[in-house]
Design a protein around this motif. Structure first.
Motif, mmCIF file in Angstrom:
data_model
loop_
_atom_site.group_PDB
_atom_site.id
_atom_site.type_symbol
_atom_site.label_atom_id
_atom_site.label_comp_id
_atom_site.label_asym_id
_atom_site.label_seq_id
_atom_site.Cartn_x
_atom_site.Cartn_y
_atom_site.Cartn_z
ATOM 1 N N ILE A 151 0.880 -1.268 0.177
ATOM 2 C CA ILE A 151 0.027 0.165 -0.053
ATOM 3 C C ILE A 151 0.933 1.253 0.115
ATOM 4 C CG2 ILE A 151 -1.617 1.242 1.405
ATOM 5 C CD1 ILE A 151 -2.799 -1.362 2.151
ATOM 6 N N LEU A 152 1.975 1.006 0.927
ATOM 7 C CA LEU A 152 2.886 2.484 0.914
ATOM 8 C C LEU A 152 3.423 2.604 -0.234
ATOM 9 C CD1 LEU A 152 4.350 1.931 4.260
ATOM 10 C CD2 LEU A 152 2.467 3.435 3.798
ATOM 11 N N ILE A 153 4.029 1.606 -0.937
ATOM 12 C CA ILE A 153 4.566 2.002 -2.519
ATOM 13 C C ILE A 153 3.488 2.240 -3.446
ATOM 14 C CG2 ILE A 153 5.716 0.652 -4.323
ATOM 15 C CD1 ILE A 153 6.929 -1.560 -2.225
ATOM 16 N N ALA A 154 2.473 1.847 -3.483
ATOM 17 C CA ALA A 154 1.185 2.336 -4.433
ATOM 18 C C ALA A 154 1.084 3.972 -4.063
ATOM 19 C CB ALA A 154 -0.007 1.423 -4.035
ATOM 20 N N ALA A 155 0.894 4.255 -2.715
ATOM 21 C CA ALA A 155 0.612 5.598 -2.301
ATOM 22 C C ALA A 155 2.022 6.418 -3.042
ATOM 23 C CB ALA A 155 0.484 5.923 -0.895
ATOM 24 N N LEU A 163 1.663 7.049 -6.678
ATOM 25 C CA LEU A 163 0.523 7.849 -7.092
ATOM 26 C C LEU A 163 0.893 9.276 -6.894
ATOM 27 C CD1 LEU A 163 -2.442 6.017 -5.630
ATOM 28 C CD2 LEU A 163 -2.025 6.465 -8.140
ATOM 29 N N ALA A 164 1.779 9.446 -5.779
ATOM 30 C CA ALA A 164 2.199 10.948 -5.352
ATOM 31 C C ALA A 164 3.380 11.402 -6.421
ATOM 32 C CB ALA A 164 2.870 11.055 -3.719
ATOM 33 N N ASN A 165 4.279 10.569 -6.726
ATOM 34 C CA ASN A 165 5.244 10.829 -7.591
ATOM 35 C C ASN A 165 5.854 9.465 -8.138
ATOM 36 O OD1 ASN A 165 8.147 11.638 -8.187
ATOM 37 N ND2 ASN A 165 7.332 13.555 -8.030
ATOM 38 N N ALA A 213 -9.014 8.509 -3.753
ATOM 39 C CA ALA A 213 -8.979 9.201 -2.627
ATOM 40 C C ALA A 213 -7.690 9.801 -2.478
ATOM 41 C CB ALA A 213 -9.306 8.360 -1.178
ATOM 42 N N SER A 214 -7.279 10.781 -3.468
ATOM 43 C CA SER A 214 -5.882 11.104 -3.448
ATOM 44 C C SER A 214 -5.647 12.226 -2.227
ATOM 45 C CB SER A 214 -5.580 11.973 -4.763
ATOM 46 O OG SER A 214 -6.626 12.952 -4.698
ATOM 47 N N ASN A 215 -6.364 12.783 -1.494
ATOM 48 C CA ASN A 215 -6.487 13.458 -0.304
ATOM 49 C C ASN A 215 -5.597 12.572 1.005
ATOM 50 O OD1 ASN A 215 -9.046 12.157 -0.288
ATOM 51 N ND2 ASN A 215 -9.263 13.365 1.552
ATOM 52 N N LEU A 216 -5.663 11.315 0.644
ATOM 53 C CA LEU A 216 -5.068 10.497 1.771
ATOM 54 C C LEU A 216 -3.796 10.140 1.419
ATOM 55 C CD1 LEU A 216 -7.997 7.688 2.207
ATOM 56 C CD2 LEU A 216 -7.739 9.618 3.505
ATOM 57 N N ILE A 217 -3.250 10.331 0.105
ATOM 58 C CA ILE A 217 -1.876 9.995 -0.039
ATOM 59 C C ILE A 217 -0.681 10.674 1.013
ATOM 60 C CG2 ILE A 217 0.110 10.195 -1.846
ATOM 61 C CD1 ILE A 217 -2.101 9.660 -3.856
#
Length: 223
Positions: A93-97, A100-102, A163-167
């Motif tokens: 999950i952390l790698i995916a986040a 998605l951020a960069n 839910a990009s605000n959670l990233i």
């Protein structure tokens, strides 16, 4: 690998993931509170794991039925598999986040996790052997546990994308994990090797880890 992991994990947290999170539109005070809470949370989780894993050894004065130690060792093996599976799921999950951020942040986050996971998985494999697993079973179960990272990555990608605000908050949790592992687990291991002959390679490998992250961060800014 331990020294390299320290350099990569601390650099990823302080030079990449945390700046990415704090430069977002998220509440700064909330992010700092989450960072503190996550560090304390990792401490409590480790405490709980240590308490759950502690058990007696042969000749310690306790009297148990024949075969008790083998059963207890087997239980500890399964507990490690379950705990490691959950850990790997979270890593996914952390790698995916991070991706998605960069994309560059995703690469260095993945690199930091890999650098830490290689020695950890080797350690888990040895523990499973000591718990009575055959080499084949220990390898297969360790592989299945590792694949939970793929499940977490896919789930995290499709969940966090909507839910990009959670990233930013996930990045802070990831950073706190990196910082806690490096400071409470890896660095104390390095301190046991106190001679100058052992210290110099540690410093070099930590520096290489930092330079790897700086290079990838520089590549990102240049684009």
């Amino acid at each position: 690998m331990v020294s390299l992991s320290v350099g990569i994990m601390l650099s990823t947290a302080f030079l990449h993931a945390l700046p990415e999170a704090f430069e977002s539109q998220a509440d700064t005070h909330g992010l700092f509170a989450l960072l503190l809470g996550s560090l304390l949370g990792f401490f409590l989780l480790e405490k709980f794991a240590i308490l759950r894993h502690s058990h007696h050894h042969e000749g310690d004065g306790h009297h148990h039925a024949h075969g008790h130690d083998a059963r207890e060792a087997g239980k500890s093996g399964w507990m490690i598999l379950v705990g490691d599976g959950m850990h790997n799921f979270t890593d996914g999950i952390l790698i995916a986040a991070a991706f998605l951020a960069n994309p560059q942040l995703g690469i260095v986050t993945g690199l930091a996790i890999i650098a830490h996971e290689i020695p950890q998985e080797i350690g888990d494999f040895i523990v499973l052997l000591n718990a009575g697993f055959t080499r084949r079973r220990a390898y297969m179960y360790n592989l299945i546990s590792s694949l939970m990272a793929v499940v977490g990555g896919v789930l995290g990608y499709y969940t966090l994308e909507s839910a990009s605000n959670l990233i930013p908050y996930v990045l802070v949790i990831a950073s706190s994990g990196f910082i806690y592992i490096a400071v409470s687990d890896l660095m104390p291991q390095m301190q046991r090797r106190a001679t100058m002959r052992e210290t110099i390679p540690q410093i070099i490998l930590i520096s290489i880890g930092v330079l790897i992250v700086l290079f990838l961060t520089g590549q990102q800014h240049s684009h």
